[in-house]
Design a protein around this motif. Structure first.
Motif, PDB file in Angstrom:
ATOM      1  N   PRO A  13       0.805  -1.208   0.000  1.00  0.00           N
ATOM      2  CA  PRO A  13       0.000   0.000   0.000  1.00  0.00           C
ATOM      3  C   PRO A  13       0.849   1.273   0.000  1.00  0.00           C
ATOM      4  O   PRO A  13       2.069   1.221   0.132  1.00  0.00           O
ATOM      5  N   PHE A  14       0.181   2.405  -0.103  1.00  0.00           N
ATOM      6  CA  PHE A  14       0.777   3.732   0.008  1.00  0.00           C
ATOM      7  C   PHE A  14       0.957   3.989   1.498  1.00  0.00           C
ATOM      8  O   PHE A  14      -0.010   4.055   2.244  1.00  0.00           O
ATOM      9  N   THR A  15       2.213   4.119   1.933  1.00  0.00           N
ATOM     10  CA  THR A  15       2.511   4.218   3.362  1.00  0.00           C
ATOM     11  C   THR A  15       2.650   5.665   3.829  1.00  0.00           C
ATOM     12  O   THR A  15       2.685   6.595   3.022  1.00  0.00           O
ATOM     13  N   LYS A  16       2.794   5.827   5.131  1.00  0.00           N
ATOM     14  CA  LYS A  16       3.052   7.148   5.700  1.00  0.00           C
ATOM     15  C   LYS A  16       4.374   7.708   5.192  1.00  0.00           C
ATOM     16  O   LYS A  16       4.517   8.919   5.060  1.00  0.00           O
ATOM     17  N   GLY A  17       5.316   6.847   4.869  1.00  0.00           N
ATOM     18  CA  GLY A  17       6.582   7.299   4.276  1.00  0.00           C
ATOM     19  C   GLY A  17       6.367   7.907   2.900  1.00  0.00           C
ATOM     20  O   GLY A  17       6.922   8.960   2.574  1.00  0.00           O
ATOM     21  N   HIS A  18       5.552   7.246   2.073  1.00  0.00           N
ATOM     22  CA  HIS A  18       5.218   7.791   0.751  1.00  0.00           C
ATOM     23  C   HIS A  18       4.537   9.147   0.898  1.00  0.00           C
ATOM     24  O   HIS A  18       4.865  10.109   0.204  1.00  0.00           O
ATOM     25  N   GLU A  19       3.568   9.201   1.802  1.00  0.00           N
ATOM     26  CA  GLU A  19       2.819  10.437   2.013  1.00  0.00           C
ATOM     27  C   GLU A  19       3.750  11.580   2.427  1.00  0.00           C
ATOM     28  O   GLU A  19       3.652  12.700   1.918  1.00  0.00           O
ATOM     29  N   ASP A  20       4.670  11.289   3.326  1.00  0.00           N
ATOM     30  CA  ASP A  20       5.620  12.304   3.801  1.00  0.00           C
ATOM     31  C   ASP A  20       6.468  12.855   2.651  1.00  0.00           C
ATOM     32  O   ASP A  20       6.650  14.070   2.534  1.00  0.00           O
ATOM     33  N   ILE A  21       6.951  11.978   1.795  1.00  0.00           N
ATOM     34  CA  ILE A  21       7.785  12.414   0.660  1.00  0.00           C
ATOM     35  C   ILE A  21       6.981  13.340  -0.253  1.00  0.00           C
ATOM     36  O   ILE A  21       7.448  14.419  -0.635  1.00  0.00           O
ATOM     37  N   VAL A  22       5.774  12.960  -0.610  1.00  0.00           N
ATOM     38  CA  VAL A  22       4.949  13.794  -1.498  1.00  0.00           C
ATOM     39  C   VAL A  22       4.684  15.152  -0.853  1.00  0.00           C
ATOM     40  O   VAL A  22       4.848  16.195  -1.497  1.00  0.00           O
ATOM     41  N   ARG A  23       4.301  15.150   0.399  1.00  0.00           N
ATOM     42  CA  ARG A  23       3.997  16.429   1.066  1.00  0.00           C
ATOM     43  C   ARG A  23       5.223  17.337   1.124  1.00  0.00           C
ATOM     44  O   ARG A  23       5.095  18.560   1.006  1.00  0.00           O
ATOM     45  N   ARG A  24       6.396  16.784   1.261  1.00  0.00           N
ATOM     46  CA  ARG A  24       7.605  17.599   1.301  1.00  0.00           C
ATOM     47  C   ARG A  24       8.002  18.109  -0.085  1.00  0.00           C
ATOM     48  O   ARG A  24       8.679  19.132  -0.200  1.00  0.00           O
ATOM     49  N   PHE A  25       7.574  17.431  -1.140  1.00  0.00           N
ATOM     50  CA  PHE A  25       7.833  17.901  -2.505  1.00  0.00           C
ATOM     51  C   PHE A  25       6.833  18.986  -2.934  1.00  0.00           C
ATOM     52  O   PHE A  25       7.117  19.770  -3.836  1.00  0.00           O
ATOM     53  N   ILE A  26       5.658  19.040  -2.330  1.00  0.00           N
ATOM     54  CA  ILE A  26       4.595  19.960  -2.760  1.00  0.00           C
ATOM     55  C   ILE A  26       5.078  21.402  -2.932  1.00  0.00           C
ATOM     56  O   ILE A  26       4.768  22.023  -3.952  1.00  0.00           O
ATOM     57  N   PRO A  27       5.841  21.984  -1.996  1.00  0.00           N
ATOM     58  CA  PRO A  27       6.229  23.391  -2.173  1.00  0.00           C
ATOM     59  C   PRO A  27       7.137  23.657  -3.380  1.00  0.00           C
ATOM     60  O   PRO A  27       7.293  24.798  -3.792  1.00  0.00           O
ATOM     61  N   LEU A  28       7.688  22.612  -3.959  1.00  0.00           N
ATOM     62  CA  LEU A  28       8.648  22.771  -5.056  1.00  0.00           C
ATOM     63  C   LEU A  28       8.018  22.677  -6.448  1.00  0.00           C
ATOM     64  O   LEU A  28       8.701  22.946  -7.440  1.00  0.00           O
ATOM     65  N   PHE A  29       6.746  22.292  -6.522  1.00  0.00           N
ATOM     66  CA  PHE A  29       6.131  22.001  -7.814  1.00  0.00           C
ATOM     67  C   PHE A  29       4.805  22.714  -8.008  1.00  0.00           C
ATOM     68  O   PHE A  29       4.133  23.077  -7.061  1.00  0.00           O
ATOM     69  N   ASP A  30       4.449  22.862  -9.285  1.00  0.00           N
ATOM     70  CA  ASP A  30       3.133  23.374  -9.648  1.00  0.00           C
ATOM     71  C   ASP A  30       2.115  22.238  -9.682  1.00  0.00           C
ATOM     72  O   ASP A  30       0.928  22.438  -9.441  1.00  0.00           O
ATOM     73  N   LYS A  31       2.600  21.029 -10.026  1.00  0.00           N
ATOM     74  CA  LYS A  31       1.739  19.847 -10.076  1.00  0.00           C
ATOM     75  C   LYS A  31       2.584  18.621  -9.746  1.00  0.00           C
ATOM     76  O   LYS A  31       3.712  18.494 -10.226  1.00  0.00           O
ATOM     77  N   ILE A  32       2.010  17.739  -8.924  1.00  0.00           N
ATOM     78  CA  ILE A  32       2.620  16.436  -8.645  1.00  0.00           C
ATOM     79  C   ILE A  32       1.597  15.378  -9.029  1.00  0.00           C
ATOM     80  O   ILE A  32       0.432  15.439  -8.614  1.00  0.00           O
ATOM     81  N   ILE A  33       2.039  14.428  -9.822  1.00  0.00           N
ATOM     82  CA  ILE A  33       1.181  13.311 -10.209  1.00  0.00           C
ATOM     83  C   ILE A  33       1.700  12.063  -9.507  1.00  0.00           C
ATOM     84  O   ILE A  33       2.843  11.654  -9.719  1.00  0.00           O
ATOM     85  N   ILE A  34       0.867  11.505  -8.658  1.00  0.00           N
ATOM     86  CA  ILE A  34       1.200  10.214  -8.055  1.00  0.00           C
ATOM     87  C   ILE A  34       0.722   9.172  -9.057  1.00  0.00           C
ATOM     88  O   ILE A  34      -0.475   9.069  -9.343  1.00  0.00           O
ATOM     89  N   ALA A  35       1.676   8.466  -9.639  1.00  0.00           N
ATOM     90  CA  ALA A  35       1.395   7.543 -10.736  1.00  0.00           C
ATOM     91  C   ALA A  35       1.449   6.107 -10.229  1.00  0.00           C
ATOM     92  O   ALA A  35       2.505   5.611  -9.844  1.00  0.00           O
TER      93      ALA A  35
END
Length: 154
Positions: A13-35
């Motif tokens: 599954p999508f873990t808390k570790g995955h979630e943490d990485i995405v949330r920390r990338f958010i300020p750097l991008f206009d769009k993030i696609i979790i594929a």
């Protein structure tokens, strides 16, 4: 130019570790696609639909995050979405060696850069394979995933 990053994986599954990485990338991008990719040679514990629903629910508060399922080479998906970056999390030296090789191959065939973030040390031990094993043995996976009630086993 819109800065687009793709965070690919099977997320079974999508873990808390995955979630943490995405949330920390958010300020750097206009769009993030979790594929969410699917490898036909793998047997998954959680259905593709439940993984997609689970991840969408986690990021309902983040309008720049999209969730998509794909069935092709990751770099081809990136090109289709006009993404300039692949996003990856690193938990340990083993991950770094493995991910570096993939990043170099992806760059060689597509010119797409891979960006790495080190995992939060408190989340580093979380591994999807271990989480699946806990679930198979009727253990509680709630310490490792958010909204585990959204995950439906195949």
């Amino acid at each position: 130019m819109e800065r687009i990053g793709v965070f690919p994986g099977s997320f079974d599954p999508f873990t808390k570790g995955h979630e943490d990485i995405v949330r920390r990338f958010i300020p750097l991008f206009d769009k993030i696609i979790i594929a969410i990719g699917e490898n036909s040679s793998k047997k998954y514990m959680f259905s593709l639909e439940s993984r997609e629903k689970h991840i969408k629910a986690l990021f309902a508060d983040a309008p720049i995050v999209e969730v998509e399922i794909y069935h092709k080479l990751t770099v081809e998906f990136c090109k289709e979405k006009k993404a300039q970056y692949l996003l990856r999390g690193i938990r340990n030296a083993t991950d770094a060696d493995y991910e570096r090789s993939i990043a170099q191959m992806n760059f060689d065939i597509s010119g797409i850069e891979t960006l790495f973030l080190m995992c939060d040390p408190s989340l580093a031990p979380i591994n999807s394979s271990i989480v699946r094993e806990i679930k198979k043995n009727n253990g509680d996976i709630s310490p490792f995933v958010t909204n585990d009630e959204l995950l439906i086993i195949n």
